[in-house]
Design a protein around this motif. Structure first.
Motif, PDB file in Angstrom:
ATOM      1  N   LEU A   1       3.371  13.361   0.938  1.00 22.28           N
ATOM      2  CA  LEU A   1       4.356  12.606   1.509  1.00 22.28           C
ATOM      3  C   LEU A   1       4.723  12.359   2.666  1.00 22.28           C
ATOM      4  O   LEU A   1       4.762  11.149   3.246  1.00 22.28           O
ATOM      5  N   SER A   2       4.947  13.408   2.857  1.00 26.32           N
ATOM      6  CA  SER A   2       5.265  13.682   4.722  1.00 26.32           C
ATOM      7  C   SER A   2       4.260  12.771   5.874  1.00 26.32           C
ATOM      8  O   SER A   2       5.035  12.143   6.143  1.00 26.32           O
ATOM      9  N   GLN A   3       2.800  13.152   5.037  1.00 24.39           N
ATOM     10  CA  GLN A   3       1.884  12.452   6.208  1.00 24.39           C
ATOM     11  C   GLN A   3       2.146  10.676   5.394  1.00 24.39           C
ATOM     12  O   GLN A   3       1.275   9.833   6.736  1.00 24.39           O
ATOM     13  N   LEU A   4       2.607   9.896   5.117  1.00 23.44           N
ATOM     14  CA  LEU A   4       2.362   8.895   4.938  1.00 23.44           C
ATOM     15  C   LEU A   4       3.339   8.317   5.530  1.00 23.44           C
ATOM     16  O   LEU A   4       2.954   6.919   6.074  1.00 23.44           O
TER      17      LEU A   4
ATOM     18  N   LEU B   1       3.433  21.547  -6.197  1.00 24.38           N
ATOM     19  CA  LEU B   1       4.860  20.658  -6.005  1.00 24.38           C
ATOM     20  C   LEU B   1       4.916  20.713  -4.006  1.00 24.38           C
ATOM     21  O   LEU B   1       5.157  19.144  -3.689  1.00 24.38           O
ATOM     22  N   GLN B   2       4.566  21.579  -3.436  1.00 24.97           N
ATOM     23  CA  GLN B   2       5.117  21.489  -2.304  1.00 24.97           C
ATOM     24  C   GLN B   2       3.876  20.884  -1.503  1.00 24.97           C
ATOM     25  O   GLN B   2       4.332  20.007  -0.093  1.00 24.97           O
ATOM     26  N   SER B   3       3.037  20.864  -1.622  1.00 29.11           N
ATOM     27  CA  SER B   3       1.417  20.301  -1.490  1.00 29.11           C
ATOM     28  C   SER B   3       1.545  18.519  -1.113  1.00 29.11           C
ATOM     29  O   SER B   3       1.304  17.980  -0.557  1.00 29.11           O
ATOM     30  N   LEU B   4       2.395  18.353  -2.724  1.00 29.20           N
ATOM     31  CA  LEU B   4       2.666  17.072  -2.880  1.00 29.20           C
ATOM     32  C   LEU B   4       3.607  16.167  -2.167  1.00 29.20           C
ATOM     33  O   LEU B   4       3.731  15.552  -1.313  1.00 29.20           O
TER      34      LEU B   4
ATOM     35  N   TRP C   1      12.323  10.690   6.838  1.00 31.08           N
ATOM     36  CA  TRP C   1      11.728  10.540   5.583  1.00 31.08           C
ATOM     37  C   TRP C   1      11.724  12.072   5.931  1.00 31.08           C
ATOM     38  O   TRP C   1      11.371  12.600   4.991  1.00 31.08           O
ATOM     39  N   GLN C   2      11.020  12.560   6.912  1.00 30.82           N
ATOM     40  CA  GLN C   2      10.314  13.928   7.757  1.00 30.82           C
ATOM     41  C   GLN C   2      11.851  15.057   7.157  1.00 30.82           C
ATOM     42  O   GLN C   2      11.546  15.374   6.000  1.00 30.82           O
TER      43      GLN C   2
ATOM     44  N   ASP D   1       0.626  -1.442  -0.007  1.00 25.64           N
ATOM     45  CA  ASP D   1      -0.079  -0.386   0.666  1.00 25.64           C
ATOM     46  C   ASP D   1       0.373   0.985   0.127  1.00 25.64           C
ATOM     47  O   ASP D   1       0.180   2.342  -0.943  1.00 25.64           O
ATOM     48  N   TRP D   2       2.311   1.096   0.706  1.00 26.82           N
ATOM     49  CA  TRP D   2       2.464   2.100   0.944  1.00 26.82           C
ATOM     50  C   TRP D   2       3.443   2.665  -0.489  1.00 26.82           C
ATOM     51  O   TRP D   2       3.604   3.904  -0.848  1.00 26.82           O
TER      52      TRP D   2
END
Length: 299
Positions: free
Chosen positions: A191-194, A184-187, A201-202, A156-157
């Motif tokens: 990604l960070s919220q995953l 792009l920053q929104s994307l 990752w952060q 899923d990830w």
């Protein structure tokens, strides 16, 4: 694939795919032993899954489809206990050969032409059907092996990350302006919220956001670095190797770069010459628009 912003990403995809192809080939050539080792079967699945995701991101549906067929076959090996025979090995190798041929064409002097892609697909399509039927014939009652929650989360990830990276790549093909940088920053935020609790990752996402926000960097510079870094980090998380996530020196440089500072005299011609030396055409146009707007506010 003639967009300059994607050439380095394409090169990265080819090199990564060649590594995955080697994993797949060795796994198939030793299929009897591989099928009895859960981790080796997982490696085969992840290799095909990664090629599929990269091809989807770059828009190569023929490669995506072929990798997906191999991924489905390896999924059967993951979830069922089956007896390996020569026919299964042969069918998997034929599917692998098609995937390898796609990558070879892709890195050739003329790239992967539509006619070549259609010819390869037409040739391997009967193999796909035969492979599916033969796998079904090898299944026996009570042979199901349930995926662990960790394995399901990994699949899923990977799907979520690659979908967001595909959207990011499409934005990098557009004009570099405030609106597209914000998207792009929104994307990056999505990604960070995953993986909100993964420190490496952060940190990587924050650096990417900072680099993207800097108007000093064009998309030709940003795209190959950001996409490659996020793809590699995603793969490490998928493999459970989170501790290996480390921003490259290129991304660190882009994130640390300062916005340009301009020192000018009050003489208008000197100001104009300085701006022309410091800014590109798009930035100069933005300055002119700002000055025009400011002029209209004067009494």
């Amino acid at each position: 694939m003639d967009n300059a912003n994607t050439q380095k990403i394409l090169g990265f995809f080819i090199e990564e795919s060649k590594e995955h192809l080697e994993t797949i080939e060795q796994g198939i050539l030793n299929l009897s032993a591989t099928a009895n080792d859960a981790e080796q079967v997982n490696e085969l699945f992840r290799a095909a899954h990664s090629i599929k995701g990269g091809a989807a991101m770059l828009g190569y549906s023929c490669i995506q489809k072929t990798a997906h067929r191999l991924e489905d076959a390896f999924k059967v090996l993951r979830e069922h206990r089956i007896t390996i025979d020569e026919k299964l090995e042969s069918l998997l190798l034929k599917s692998y050969d098609a995937l390898q041929e796609f990558i070879e064409k892709l890195q050739g002097p003329f790239g992967l032409q539509d006619d070549d892609a259609e010819a390869i697909i037409s040739q391997v399509e009967p193999t796909f059907g035969e492979l599916q039927s033969h796998l079904a014939s090898l299944l026996t009652p009570g042979s199901v092996i349930e995926n662990s929650p960790k394995e399901k989360a990994s699949i899923d990830w990977g799907t979520k990350v690659r979908d967001l990276l595909k959207q990011m790549l499409q934005l990098f093909k557009q004009e570099a302006n405030t609106a597209s940088r914000q998207q792009l920053q929104s994307l990056c935020y999505q990604l960070s919220q995953l993986a909100p609790h993964e420190t490496g990752w952060q940190k990587l996402i924050k650096m990417a956001q900072t680099a993207i926000a800097n108007p000093k960097h064009n998309y030709h510079t940003l795209a190959p670095v950001v996409i490659k870094e996020l793809k590699l980090a995603s793969d490490l998380i998928e493999l459970g190797q989170n501790q290996r996530i480390t921003p490259s020196s290129e991304l660190q440089y882009l994130a640390a770069a300062k916005l340009p500072q301009v020192l000018v005299t009050l003489e208008p011609k000197s100001v104009a010459n300085t701006l022309l030396q410091m800014f590109n055409q798009q930035q100069v146009s933005q300055v002119i628009q700002i000055l025009q707007s400011a002029k209209q506010s004067y009494p």
